[in-house]
Design an enzyme around this catalytic site. Structure first.
Site, short mmCIF file in Angstrom:
data_model
loop_
_atom_site.label_atom_id
_atom_site.label_comp_id
_atom_site.label_asym_id
_atom_site.label_seq_id
_atom_site.Cartn_x
_atom_site.Cartn_y
_atom_site.Cartn_z
N LYS A 207 0.84 -1.21 0.00
CA LYS A 207 0.00 0.00 0.00
C LYS A 207 0.87 1.26 0.00
O LYS A 207 0.60 2.22 -0.71
CB LYS A 207 -0.92 -0.01 1.23
CG LYS A 207 -1.86 -1.20 1.24
CD LYS A 207 -2.53 -1.33 2.59
CE LYS A 207 -3.29 -2.64 2.70
NZ LYS A 207 -3.78 -2.89 4.06
N GLY A 304 -12.35 -5.24 5.30
CA GLY A 304 -13.72 -5.66 5.59
C GLY A 304 -14.55 -5.62 4.32
O GLY A 304 -14.29 -4.82 3.42
N1 LIG Z 1 -10.95 -8.84 2.34
C1 LIG Z 1 -10.69 -7.57 2.56
O1 LIG Z 1 -11.07 -6.98 3.57
C2 LIG Z 1 -9.92 -6.80 1.52
C3 LIG Z 1 -9.64 -5.41 1.74
C4 LIG Z 1 -8.96 -4.68 0.78
C5 LIG Z 1 -8.54 -5.31 -0.38
N2 LIG Z 1 -8.78 -6.65 -0.56
C6 LIG Z 1 -8.35 -7.25 -1.80
O2 LIG Z 1 -9.48 -7.71 -2.53
C7 LIG Z 1 -9.14 -8.85 -3.30
C8 LIG Z 1 -10.10 -9.99 -2.97
O3 LIG Z 1 -9.97 -10.29 -1.59
P1 LIG Z 1 -11.03 -11.21 -0.83
O4 LIG Z 1 -10.74 -11.03 0.62
O5 LIG Z 1 -12.40 -10.95 -1.34
O6 LIG Z 1 -10.54 -12.65 -1.28
P2 LIG Z 1 -11.33 -14.05 -1.19
O7 LIG Z 1 -12.42 -13.95 -0.17
O8 LIG Z 1 -10.30 -15.09 -1.04
O9 LIG Z 1 -12.02 -14.19 -2.61
C9 LIG Z 1 -11.30 -14.49 -3.76
C10 LIG Z 1 -12.27 -14.85 -4.86
O10 LIG Z 1 -11.53 -15.14 -6.04
C11 LIG Z 1 -11.97 -16.38 -6.57
N3 LIG Z 1 -10.87 -17.04 -7.27
C12 LIG Z 1 -9.71 -17.49 -6.74
N4 LIG Z 1 -8.96 -18.08 -7.70
C13 LIG Z 1 -9.69 -18.02 -8.82
C14 LIG Z 1 -9.49 -18.50 -10.14
N5 LIG Z 1 -8.37 -19.14 -10.48
N6 LIG Z 1 -10.46 -18.27 -11.06
C15 LIG Z 1 -11.61 -17.61 -10.73
N7 LIG Z 1 -11.86 -17.16 -9.49
C16 LIG Z 1 -10.90 -17.37 -8.56
C17 LIG Z 1 -12.44 -17.20 -5.39
O11 LIG Z 1 -13.36 -18.19 -5.85
P3 LIG Z 1 -14.12 -19.18 -4.82
O12 LIG Z 1 -15.04 -18.28 -4.01
O13 LIG Z 1 -14.87 -20.10 -5.66
O14 LIG Z 1 -13.06 -19.79 -3.99
C18 LIG Z 1 -13.10 -16.09 -4.54
O15 LIG Z 1 -14.44 -15.91 -4.96
C19 LIG Z 1 -7.68 -9.14 -2.99
O16 LIG Z 1 -6.86 -8.53 -3.96
C20 LIG Z 1 -7.47 -8.46 -1.64
O17 LIG Z 1 -6.13 -8.09 -1.41
C21 LIG Z 1 -9.47 -7.39 0.36
#
Ligand SMILES: NC(=O)c1ccc[n+]([C@@H]2O[C@H](COP(=O)([O-])OP(=O)(O)OC[C@H]3O[C@@H](n4cnc5c(N)ncnc54)[C@H](OP(=O)(O)O)[C@@H]3O)[C@@H](O)[C@H]2O)c1
Length: 436
Positions: A207, A304
């Site tokens: 970041k 979140g």
């Molecule tokens: N979580 C937070 O609070 C937060 C905050 C700021 C930024 N971010 C960023 O947001 C992004 C997503 O984070 P997240 O927390 O939402 O992650 P997550 O809950 O792990 O979700 C990832 C998603 O990507 C899908 N995925 C993974 N590999 C894939 C593939 N090969 N083909 C198609 N789909 C695939 C997964 O599918 P399945 O559901 O089927 O497993 C899941 O739906 C990341 O870059 C993270 O750094 C997250």
């Protein structure tokens, strides 16, 4: 009202599902403010069978995010898969190459290839929205890129990882060890099963690298960031910090100096009465020093599902409104200056030093001598352990020093000499002090 903006949403996890929900639950609200509806038309995730509590009956499922990114029915590609490699990288590149704007929360991808992706986007006349990639729901990208664009920024700094801030807050408030607070953070779902990425500062570094590029008009250089995690911080350090009028935070600091840009992610002491010291728990805060505006500080949820989705949807609404999007990193990517790194040894500031000094005649005098040789003047000296009258010369005694402003090169030389003298047990603890 104009035609709907058609979204291809890759990733239906924590953030992706929240974006889907926000866009369907608040469809009218979003359309009224964006001037047109924003509709998800296609989605992709790993498992089609997984019940996500979302009504996907009116959207096209794509097993492969790359095909979704290139689908002619999609106007904007939203990447919420994560990771710097494929399929996040390939699908973002595919969408940009096809001339589609991209919105992503993927700091890892942007920290690794942001400038290259921005060049590709700008060559196609499209934008990359990444408000969600830095400090989740806090609108820091918009602030730096637009609101304070007329300023020459000298420093951008803050608390960029909620997990670390939660752990340090708990250690301070409950007097518990790092390991105990990490276990509690894992139990509450604030920390990953493998917390290394957060606690060793890598997440904050991604970041910070993006903020530094925006603030200083330089190319992104994550590799040059000086990194120290929080696992070496002890309850004794937090207690001593309190007695001396400070708090310890994991800070990301990027500063413009005469010799280049200094970027570091380190446990840092901030004055207890400062606004930064008052940021507790999982909150994030980002402060910007501009020559016109002075210091501003933004505080809010850095992660979140709903907070991050809020930032993603804000970017989508900007795109839906049309009009000119500002350059992705505040100026055209081809004009960003090469990153010039300022060496940490040139860092100037105050330091907190904790030493375990053997209880021997002359030990304190020898330490003071080594400090004096480097022209380091001490603001305060605190001896933490009483001498045991029954066992003089037994356990080493903790000594805490706060220095006046000095250079890191001088501090390192003095500490090396003190260690070589054999008057202390183990390695000294050294924590930089950052003033508001
Ligand atoms: N979580 C937070 O609070 C937060 C905050 C700021 C930024 N971010 C960023 O947001 C992004 C997503 O984070 P997240 O927390 O939402 O992650 P997550 O809950 O792990 O979700 C990832 C998603 O990507 C899908 N995925 C993974 N590999 C894939 C593939 N090969 N083909 C198609 N789909 C695939 C997964 O599918 P399945 O559901 O089927 O497993 C899941 O739906 C990341 O870059 C993270 O750094 C997250």
């Amino acid at each position: 009202m104009s035609e709907a903006l058609r979204i291809g949403l890759a990733g239906l996890g924590t953030v992706g599902a929240a974006v889907f929900r926000l866009l369907s639950d608040k469809a009218d609200h979003v359309a009224a403010r964006a001037g047109r509806p924003i509709r998800v038309v296609g989605v992709s995730a790993r498992s089609r069978e997984r019940d996500r509590g979302l009504d996907l009956s009116n959207v096209t499922w794509h097993d492969d995010p790359d095909t979704l990114a290139r689908d002619p029915d999609v106007d904007v590609f939203v990447e919420l898969i994560g990771g710097e490699g494929d399929p996040a990288s390939s699908s973002v590149r595919g969408a940009l190459t096809a001339g589609k704007p991209v919105v992503t929360a993927n700091k890892a991808l942007l920290a690794a290839s942001g400038v290259e992706l921005a060049r590709l986007a700008e060559s196609k006349g499209v934008t990359i929205g990444y408000e969600a990639a830095v400090a989740g729901g806090i609108p820091v990208i918009k602030t730096l890129r637009e609101a304070v664009a007329g300023n020459r920024v000298s420093r951008v700094w803050g608390i960029l990882n909620g997990t670390c801030n939660y752990i340090l807050t708990e250690m301070e408030e409950e007097g518990l060890s790092f390991e105990e607070c990490l276990a509690e953070a894992q139990r509450l779902g604030y920390a990953e099963a493998d917390p290394t990425f957060d606690i060793e500062g890598h997440d904050s570094a991604h970041k910070l690298a993006l903020l530094a590029a925006l603030a200083f008009g330089t190319e992104i250089d994550t590799e040059s960031i000086h990194l120290e995690g929080i696992s070496t911080i002890t309850p004794e350090d937090l207690e001593a910090a309190e007695e001396l009028g400070f708090r310890i935070k994991l800070l990301g600091v990027a500063r413009r100096t005469e010799s280049g840009v200094e970027q570091r992610v380190t446990p840092t002491m901030v004055p207890r009465m400062s606004a930064m010291a008052g940021i507790h728990g999982v909150l994030n805060a980002v402060a910007v020093d501009g020559d016109e505006v002075g210091e501003i500080m933004l505080v809010g949820p850095g992660a979140g599902s709903t907070a991050t989705a809020s930032a993603v949807v804000g970017d989508l609404m900007d795109i839906a409104r049309g009009g000119v999007c500002p350059p992705i990193f505040g100026m055209p990517a081809k004009d960003l200056a090469p990153y010039k790194r300022a060496r940490m040894r040139a860092h100037e500031g105050g330091y907190y030093i904790r030493l375990a000094v053997y209880d021997r005649p002359g030990a304190f005098a020898a330490i003071a001598q080594r400090m004096a040789e480097q022209s380091i003047s001490l603001e305060s000296i605190m001896q933490k352990d009483r001498r045991d009258p029954d066992n003089p010369g037994g356990k080493p005694r903790r000594v805490v020093l706060i220095t006046h402003e000095t250079s890191e090169a001088q501090i390192r030389k003095a500490l090396t000499a003190i260690m070589d003298d054999g008057q202390i047990e183990g390695r000294p603890q050294m924590i930089r002090i950052e003033m508001p």
